[in-house]
Design an enzyme around this catalytic site. Structure first.
Site, short mmCIF file in Angstrom:
data_model
loop_
_atom_site.label_atom_id
_atom_site.label_comp_id
_atom_site.label_asym_id
_atom_site.label_seq_id
_atom_site.Cartn_x
_atom_site.Cartn_y
_atom_site.Cartn_z
CG HIS A 130 -1.92 0.98 1.39
ND1 HIS A 130 -1.68 2.28 1.77
CD2 HIS A 130 -3.26 0.88 1.19
CE1 HIS A 130 -2.84 2.94 1.79
NE2 HIS A 130 -3.81 2.11 1.45
CD GLN A 210 -7.29 -4.50 4.11
OE1 GLN A 210 -8.29 -5.17 4.37
NE2 GLN A 210 -7.35 -3.21 3.82
CE LYS A 233 -7.55 -0.08 6.22
NZ LYS A 233 -8.26 0.31 5.01
CB CYS A 371 -3.63 3.21 -1.67
SG CYS A 371 -4.75 4.57 -1.38
N1 PMP Z 1 -1.92 -0.79 4.51
C1 PMP Z 1 -2.92 -1.50 3.97
C2 PMP Z 1 -2.65 -2.89 3.47
C3 PMP Z 1 -4.20 -0.95 3.89
O1 PMP Z 1 -5.20 -1.66 3.38
C4 PMP Z 1 -4.42 0.36 4.38
C5 PMP Z 1 -5.78 1.02 4.27
N2 PMP Z 1 -6.39 0.86 3.02
C6 PMP Z 1 -3.33 1.04 4.94
C7 PMP Z 1 -2.11 0.44 4.99
C8 PMP Z 1 -3.50 2.42 5.50
O2 PMP Z 1 -4.38 2.38 6.59
P1 PMP Z 1 -5.01 3.72 7.18
O3 PMP Z 1 -5.55 4.47 6.01
O4 PMP Z 1 -6.07 3.23 8.11
O5 PMP Z 1 -3.91 4.44 7.87
#
Ligand code: PMP
Length: 413
Positions: A130, A210, A233, A371
């Protein structure tokens, strides 16, 4: 199992009744919420915990001597204990509250990274990461003259472990790796990665954004050095997450931000810092959401992640079977063990068009790069349509989703 040892039998109808938002309609249709990898919905217990905090004991934490401040502090610290238990940490001293996974990774990159990375040192990431597990490392790598090496994936999105071993060397300082991919749902062999990285003296950060909602996490058994996740999440509030770090590492890490709460003594001649975890929690924290996060943890514990996972796996297997048969559809990362995510492309059709038409049927999915632009680049696509599951999804949800998709694809292709 819940903290009181009580396990709740799995009944998806009664679980759905706990989530008020699932009663609403979208475009005149029942809501089918399949954007759970972006954020999960919140059970009434979490909403009630937020209200109870503001109506019953709102006060600033740690600093007061009055009753409300004591109660707020106790509730705040009770979540730290719940979070410790949730990830299997040895001590609450190893649990830092942050805004979420993104801030947790930034904290490690800015504090540990700035201290330990030198010219020529290497940081290992994977193609699956990500953006929040890429950009903070790029920022510190640029500042310190370190180099980022990337573990490739194959055409199914499988992390190429042998390639990882080839990249690993005495120059590797840290391996920062996603546990479960948000874009594909594929699971990385983090136990093996951690063991191999430790053998060359490198540290390992596991991005658990996740995995924390689907898999039982035991950071002591994993032996990871850092673990990051987000409450929102895991059926909890937005704006809260945790960074787990081994006590020995936190003890030597410099503060990430300066301010109140993180100090021992402040003089204009110099300041001494508080012990971890408070050293990393400058300023008034997001008290209400931290307090409500405990309700989310206890909600998940009461049902049990293996039970939730079994339910989600069954739905995912059945719906994948049906989606695979739609002409022109290609499921990405379609390998055994995939968790909670169905990410696909449809030949000749833009994901955004699919997303909009599904929304007209009350079906909420996500479209785009999720992302994970480097991963999309690896597959030579701009994005996918992603349906992601949670414990409250039902076979009827899957049927509405699949039927709507069949119709949409017929219309568009
Ligand atoms: N890493 C992963 C694998 C994610 O799925 C996400 C959220 N989509 C993030 C990092 C970032 O998390 P957050 O936006 O809650 O800080």
């Amino acid at each position: 199992m819940a903290s009181d040892g009580h396990t709740r039998p799995f009944d998806v109808r009664s679980i759905r009744a706990d989530f008020p938002i699932l009663r609403r309609t979208v475009k005149g249709k029942p809501l089918v919420y399949l954007d759970n990898a972006a954020t999960t919905q919140k059970p009434q217990a979490v909403i009630d915990a937020l209200t109870a905090y503001y109506t019953g004991c709102n006060a600033n934490v740690h600093r007061g001597i009055h009753t409300l401040a004591d109660e707020a502090t106790a509730a705040f610290e009770a979540t730290r204990e719940a979070a410790r238990r949730f990830i299997g940490a040895a001590s609450t001293d190893e649990v830092v509250f942050t805004r979420g996974t993104t801030e947790s990774i930034n904290l490690v990159a800015a504090s540990w990274g700035r201290e330990h990375l030198r010219q020529g040192d290497e940081i290992i990431l994977s193609t699956l990461e990500h953006h929040s597990n890429i950009v903070p490392w790029q920022m510190v790598a640029e500042e310190r003259g370190a180099r980022i090496r990337v573990v490739p994936v194959d055409e199914n999105g499988t992390f190429l472990y042998d390639e990882f071993l080839k990249l690993l060397s005495g120059r590797t300082r840290i391996v920062s790796i996603v546990h479960v991919s948000n874009a594909l749902g594929v699971v990385q062999p983090v136990e093996d990665i951690i063991r191999a990285a430790h053998a060359v003296g490198a540290r390992v950060l596991v991005d658990g954004a996740q995995s924390s909602v689907h898999l039982d996490i035991d950071v002591q058994r994993l032996d990871c050095d850092f673990f990051a996740c987000s409450a929102h999440k895991i059926y909890g509030p937005t704006g809260v997450g945790i960074l787990y770090a081994k006590r020995s590492l936190l003890a030597t890490m410099a503060p990430y931000q300066g301010g109140g709460e993180m100090i021992r003594e402040v003089r204009f001649s110099g300041t001494t810092y508080n012990d971890p975890p408070y050293r990393f929690e400058a300023g008034t924290p997001n008290i209400a959401d931290v307090v409500a996060f405990r309700a989310a943890i206890e909600y998940v514990e009461a049902i049990g992640k293996p039970t939730i996972r079994a339910h989600e796996d069954t739905l995912l297997a059945e719906v994948s079977e049906r989606i695979r048969r739609i002409p022109g559809v290609r499921i990405l990362g379609d390998i055994p063990g995939r968790i909670g995510v169905l990410s696909f492309t449809v030949e000749g059709v833009h994901p955004q068009d699919i997303g909009i038409l599904l929304d007209n049927q009350g079906v909420a999915v996500r479209t785009g790069h999720h992302c994970t632009q480097p991963l999309m680049h690896r597959f030579g696509i701009a994005g996918t349509t992603r349906a992601s599951l949670a414990m409250y999804n039902t076979p009827e949800d899957m049927d509405i989703f699949a039927t709507s998709l069949e119709k949409v694809v017929r219309m568009l292709s």
